[in-house]
Design an enzyme around this catalytic site. Structure first.
Site, PDB file in Angstrom:
ATOM      1  N   LYS A   1      52.928  18.394  10.469  1.00 21.48           N
ATOM      2  CA  LYS A   1      51.932  19.327   9.921  1.00 21.48           C
ATOM      3  C   LYS A   1      52.535  20.725   9.916  1.00 21.48           C
ATOM      4  O   LYS A   1      53.463  21.003  10.677  1.00 21.48           O
ATOM      5  CB  LYS A   1      50.657  19.327  10.784  1.00 21.48           C
ATOM      6  CG  LYS A   1      49.424  19.809  10.054  1.00 21.48           C
ATOM      7  CD  LYS A   1      48.812  18.718   9.207  1.00 21.48           C
ATOM      8  CE  LYS A   1      47.539  19.156   8.538  1.00 21.48           C
ATOM      9  NZ  LYS A   1      46.825  17.996   7.960  1.00 21.48           N
TER      10      LYS A   1
ATOM     11  N   ASP B   1      46.625  20.997   2.342  1.00 20.35           N
ATOM     12  CA  ASP B   1      45.566  20.875   3.342  1.00 20.35           C
ATOM     13  C   ASP B   1      44.630  22.072   3.089  1.00 20.35           C
ATOM     14  O   ASP B   1      44.568  22.561   1.958  1.00 20.35           O
ATOM     15  CB  ASP B   1      46.172  20.863   4.764  1.00 20.35           C
ATOM     16  CG  ASP B   1      45.156  20.441   5.818  1.00 20.35           C
ATOM     17  OD1 ASP B   1      44.799  19.264   5.861  1.00 20.35           O
ATOM     18  OD2 ASP B   1      44.698  21.291   6.601  1.00 20.35           O
TER      19      ASP B   1
HETATM   20  P1  NAD Z   1      39.574  22.828   1.312  1.00 17.86           P
HETATM   21  O1  NAD Z   1      40.210  24.128   1.625  1.00 17.86           O
HETATM   22  O2  NAD Z   1      39.716  22.273  -0.064  1.00 17.86           O
HETATM   23  O3  NAD Z   1      38.014  22.884   1.663  1.00 17.86           O
HETATM   24  C1  NAD Z   1      37.536  23.271   2.919  1.00 17.86           C
HETATM   25  C2  NAD Z   1      36.025  23.445   2.799  1.00 17.86           C
HETATM   26  O4  NAD Z   1      35.493  23.746   4.096  1.00 17.86           O
HETATM   27  C3  NAD Z   1      35.621  24.617   1.913  1.00 17.86           C
HETATM   28  O5  NAD Z   1      34.425  24.325   1.232  1.00 17.86           O
HETATM   29  C4  NAD Z   1      35.396  25.747   2.922  1.00 17.86           C
HETATM   30  O6  NAD Z   1      34.521  26.774   2.444  1.00 17.86           O
HETATM   31  C5  NAD Z   1      34.775  24.966   4.055  1.00 17.86           C
HETATM   32  N1  NAD Z   1      34.901  25.658   5.343  1.00 17.86           N
HETATM   33  C6  NAD Z   1      35.977  26.340   5.822  1.00 17.86           C
HETATM   34  N2  NAD Z   1      35.684  26.858   7.033  1.00 17.86           N
HETATM   35  C7  NAD Z   1      34.421  26.480   7.317  1.00 17.86           C
HETATM   36  C8  NAD Z   1      33.559  26.706   8.409  1.00 17.86           C
HETATM   37  N3  NAD Z   1      33.960  27.439   9.462  1.00 17.86           N
HETATM   38  N4  NAD Z   1      32.321  26.151   8.377  1.00 17.86           N
HETATM   39  C9  NAD Z   1      31.926  25.430   7.313  1.00 17.86           C
HETATM   40  N5  NAD Z   1      32.692  25.185   6.237  1.00 17.86           N
HETATM   41  C10 NAD Z   1      33.922  25.702   6.247  1.00 17.86           C
HETATM   42  O7  NAD Z   1      40.154  21.795   2.401  1.00 17.86           O
HETATM   43  P2  NAD Z   1      40.187  20.226   2.317  1.00 17.86           P
HETATM   44  O8  NAD Z   1      41.521  19.804   1.796  1.00 17.86           O
HETATM   45  O9  NAD Z   1      38.950  19.734   1.671  1.00 17.86           O
HETATM   46  O10 NAD Z   1      40.192  19.850   3.873  1.00 17.86           O
HETATM   47  C11 NAD Z   1      38.996  19.755   4.633  1.00 17.86           C
HETATM   48  C12 NAD Z   1      39.273  18.941   5.886  1.00 17.86           C
HETATM   49  O11 NAD Z   1      39.754  17.653   5.529  1.00 17.86           O
HETATM   50  C13 NAD Z   1      40.339  19.500   6.831  1.00 17.86           C
HETATM   51  O12 NAD Z   1      40.016  19.149   8.143  1.00 17.86           O
HETATM   52  C14 NAD Z   1      41.593  18.758   6.401  1.00 17.86           C
HETATM   53  O13 NAD Z   1      42.572  18.721   7.432  1.00 17.86           O
HETATM   54  C15 NAD Z   1      41.006  17.402   6.136  1.00 17.86           C
HETATM   55  N6  NAD Z   1      41.795  16.529   5.275  1.00 17.86           N
HETATM   56  C16 NAD Z   1      42.160  16.915   4.029  1.00 17.86           C
HETATM   57  C17 NAD Z   1      42.869  16.034   3.216  1.00 17.86           C
HETATM   58  C18 NAD Z   1      43.247  16.378   1.797  1.00 17.86           C
HETATM   59  O14 NAD Z   1      43.805  15.498   1.126  1.00 17.86           O
HETATM   60  N7  NAD Z   1      42.973  17.551   1.294  1.00 17.86           N
HETATM   61  C19 NAD Z   1      43.216  14.766   3.707  1.00 17.86           C
HETATM   62  C20 NAD Z   1      42.801  14.399   4.973  1.00 17.86           C
HETATM   63  C21 NAD Z   1      42.095  15.282   5.745  1.00 17.86           C
END
Ligand code: NAD
Length: 397
Positions: free
Chosen positions: A85, A125
């Site tokens: 990561k 991410d």
């Molecule tokens: P992203 O940046 O596209 O979206 C994040 C979302 O969470 C946004 O809507 C943001 O406004 C919201 N957010 C941020 N801080 C916040 C808070 N304090 N309270 C409430 N909402 C909040 O990110 P993503 O890629 O959708 O990732 C989200 C989660 O999923 C993370 O934990 C990431 O590690 C995990 N994840 C992502 C992927 C991927 O393929 N993108 C895969 C596996 C896991």
């Protein structure tokens, strides 16, 4: 598990952690220095794989934890990859596009010796996207003197990205919740849903469940949440947030503004935390009123909260299984880049479903057989495979 204590000792530590300073001349001519990290927890089953996060609270410990989760996730899915990561401590919303590009390119150069298709392959991410992956791929390629698409995944399709990568984590969550509903003999389309986070993961799963006919009572982003007991119009909200608008600014007289704290404890059938880690904690776990928690985010539930949820009879489908669709299609993208032969969406989703469901069935069976949580079952399977790999390879020298 009867895990060899030597293996436990080994797995508690990351293999490699690199901290870099990233100096950038901002558009106003001033110099700002950001701190960035790349961590490889385990490469015993293959090259490191894991996302890159740009956020103000990124720190070495968080990146280490996220790298470790990637080890378990790749192992659980039987992908020939390890766990890694990276991240930069920055609020990307405060940077111009030009500054963001400079930050990404300088960071890539700083970590260039420890990434590569055979070493460690970053991906998007929180707050990183296909454009950022394109800059990483270009910077790496310019330094190597040849185009190397396999150095990152989640790239734009035009430069070696894969169809279906954008939707992959949401799609994976969807296959898993479908399978779980089947096991519990409940109809997915009649479930009420609440989703925290409306980015890549939250947005896609919201859209897939909405199309399926589920009622989504509430969604939130960092600005707060929207609630409507008759179900939100997810297609309209996705349109609204596409250009960076916040949910709290969306106007609909029926929708009630709620906080992220309220959202998590609102009654529903399926709660999907899809924002950040440490959201369901011992202080609010008792107030959670749902049947199933589907972990879209990494680490949204703390161990103390996990125990409370278990005692309340709530099923928690763990992150390392539920959200593994992203790394699965990232793996497909990497395979396609190396072979220089690209698949269609039908093949991507078919293979994704096969791998996700196989992992789900293994986890569900162990959970039933040993009367343990789905998370413990997932960990037993994932950690056993890593332990076996250490056993076979031995500890060098
Ligand atoms: P992203 O940046 O596209 O979206 C994040 C979302 O969470 C946004 O809507 C943001 O406004 C919201 N957010 C941020 N801080 C916040 C808070 N304090 N309270 C409430 N909402 C909040 O990110 P993503 O890629 O959708 O990732 C989200 C989660 O999923 C993370 O934990 C990431 O590690 C995990 N994840 C992502 C992927 C991927 O393929 N993108 C895969 C596996 C896991």
């Amino acid at each position: 598990m009867g895990l060899d204590p030597n293996v436990t000792k080994y797995l508690k530590r990351v293999e490699r952690a690199l901290i870099v300073s990233i100096p950038i001349i901002l558009d106003d001519g001033s110099l700002q220095i950001f701190e960035g990290y790349r961590v490889q927890h385990s490469t015993v089953r293959g090259p490191g794989k894991g996302g890159l996060r740009f956020a103000p609270n990124v720190n070495l410990d968080e990146v280490k934890a996220l790298a470790t989760w990637m080890t378990w996730k790749c192992s659980l899915l039987k992908l020939p990859l390890g766990g890694a990561k990276g991240g930069i401590c920055v609020n990307p919303r405060e940077l111009s596009k030009n500054e963001l590009e400079k930050l990404t390119r300088r960071f890539t150069t700083e970590i260039i010796n420890i990434i590569g298709p055979d070493i460690d392959i970053p991906a998007p991410d929180v707050n990183t996207n296909a454009q950022i992956m394109a800059w990483i791929m270009d910077t790496y390629s310019m330094n190597k003197g040849r185009t190397v698409p396999g150095v990152v995944t989640g790239k734009p399709i035009e430069i070696g990205g894969s169809v279906g990568r954008n939707s992959a984590t949401g799609m994976g969550l969807y296959y898993i919740i479908e399978a779980m509903c089947e096991k519990l003999n409940i109809k997915l389309e009649s479930q009420s849903i609440i989703i925290q986070g409306f980015g890549n993961v939250g947005g896609w799963i919201a859209s897939l469940l909405y199309e399926r006919g589920c009622k989504i009572f509430a969604v939130s982003d960092i600005s707060g949440g929207l609630y409507y007991s008759e179900g939100l119009k997810i297609d309209k909200l996705l349109e609204w947030t596409k250009d960076g608008n916040y949910l709290k600014d969306y106007k609909d007289e029926n929708y009630k503004l709620i906080t992220n704290t309220e959202l998590l404890t609102t009654e529903c059938d399926i709660l999907i935390p899809a924002a950040l880690e440490n959201q369901i904690i011992k202080e609010n776990a008792n107030e959670i009123k749902c049947k199933i928690i589907l972990e879209g985010a990494n680490g949204p539930t703390t161990p103390e909260a996990d125990q409370i949820l278990f005692d309340k009879g709530i099923y928690v489908i763990p992150d390392i299984l539920a959200n593994a669709g992203g790394v699965c299609v990232s793996y497909f993208e990497y395979v396609q880049d190396i072979h220089a032969y690209f698949w269609d969406l039908e093949r991507i989703n078919k293979e994704l479903k096969r791998i996700m469901i196989e992992a789900f069935e293994d986890v569900y069976k162990l959970h039933k057989d040993r009367k343990i949580t789905l998370r413990t079952a997932a960990y037993i399977i994932a950690v056993s495979r890593i332990a076996k790999a250490y056993d076979l390879r031995g500890i060098f020298p």
